[in-house]
Write an enzyme that holds these catalytic residues in place. Structure first.
Site, PDB file in Angstrom:
ATOM      1  N   ARG A 104      -6.314  -5.100  -0.281  1.00 49.07           N
ATOM      2  CA  ARG A 104      -5.443  -4.650   0.802  1.00 49.07           C
ATOM      3  C   ARG A 104      -6.260  -4.463   2.076  1.00 49.07           C
ATOM      4  NH1 ARG A 104      -0.431  -3.222   0.494  1.00 49.07           N
ATOM      5  NH2 ARG A 104      -0.573  -3.047  -1.771  1.00 49.07           N
ATOM      6  N   THR A 108      -4.208  -3.627   8.436  1.00 56.94           N
ATOM      7  CA  THR A 108      -2.810  -4.052   8.380  1.00 56.94           C
ATOM      8  C   THR A 108      -2.100  -3.561   7.116  1.00 56.94           C
ATOM      9  OG1 THR A 108      -3.272  -6.121   7.212  1.00 56.94           O
ATOM     10  CG2 THR A 108      -3.453  -6.139   9.613  1.00 56.94           C
ATOM     11  N   ASP A 200      -4.916   4.998 -13.273  1.00 55.62           N
ATOM     12  CA  ASP A 200      -5.371   3.699 -12.797  1.00 55.62           C
ATOM     13  C   ASP A 200      -5.730   2.832 -14.005  1.00 55.62           C
ATOM     14  OD1 ASP A 200      -7.393   1.618 -11.947  1.00 55.62           O
ATOM     15  OD2 ASP A 200      -6.917   2.454  -9.989  1.00 55.62           O
ATOM     16  N   ASP A 203      -9.355   1.278 -13.967  1.00 57.82           N
ATOM     17  CA  ASP A 203     -10.419   2.248 -14.242  1.00 57.82           C
ATOM     18  C   ASP A 203     -10.449   2.630 -15.717  1.00 57.82           C
ATOM     19  OD1 ASP A 203     -11.314   2.273 -11.656  1.00 57.82           O
ATOM     20  OD2 ASP A 203     -10.247   4.099 -11.082  1.00 57.82           O
TER      21      ASP A 203
END
Length: 209
Positions: A104, A108, A200, A203
């Site tokens: 990402r 933006t 997550d 992870d």
């Protein structure tokens, strides 16, 4: 509008409950993800085409069914999607595997492709896009966009856990892509994590933070 299939098989739900537990270690987490992926793809591929063929058993000649139609391609979204590949290959060992990586952009906030390697004949295959968590749906939607830009259109999304927000985003952006999940959870929290979720997935799968 694409269909959404939520698997309620007792084995899937039992194994997913263990994965959700914060005390489950990465070895067991990895093994469970592998097992659930295999159980899910068994149902995801239920509508694959077959053809009648003639074979000879030790007893006689008979007619039976074998797979026909488009071959399968598996596209994990890096990195957590990698944990779903082996379970699927156990059932479909002839499937070809591609990979797509996104990050990402901090300015933006848009997903940016940093890696995409698909089978040479990907456009002629039934593609299964893998990612354990369908949270906002942004990464999954972008990954499918990048795959479509390479001429592929027969795509299914397979996810362990989804949030309603992710389902809505994927159906809006890709109404031709069916979605298969082991659980549809309640919502996203302020940090974009699925609630109740399992944390997550990457992870927990690889033992990182």
């Amino acid at each position: 509008m694409s269909k959404v299939v939520v698997f309620d098989h007792p084995l899937i739900q039992h194994k997913l409950s263990i994965m959700r537990d914060k005390n489950t270690g990465c070895k067991e987490f990895r093994e469970l993800l592998d097992e659930i992926s295999m159980l899910m793809v068994y149902e995801v591929t239920r509508d694959l085409q077959t053809e009648e063929v003639e074979i000879e058993t030790p007893i006689c000649v008979t007619k039976t069914k074998m797979l026909a139609g488009k071959p399968i391609g598996i596209i994990p979204i890096l990195r957590a999607g990698l944990g779903m590949v082996d379970g699927i290959l156990n059932l479909i060992p002839n499937a070809k595997v591609g990979h797509i990586g996104l990050y990402r952009d901090p300015k933006t906030l848009n997903p940016v492709e940093y890696y995409c390697k698909l089978p040479e004949d990907a456009e002629h295959r039934e593609l299964i896009v893998l990612d354990p968590m369908l949270a906002t749906g942004g990464s999954a939607s972008a990954a499918i966009n990048f795959i479509k830009q390479r001429g592929c259109h027969n795509i299914r999304s397979v996810n362990l856990i989804a949030a309603p927000e992710g389902i809505a985003r994927l159906q809006k952006d890709h109404p031709d892509v069916d979605i298969y999940v082991a659980a549809l959870d309640d919502h996203l929290n302020d940090h974009g994590y699925i609630v109740p979720g399992l944390g997550d997935a990457g992870d927990r799968l690889f033992g990182t933070k």
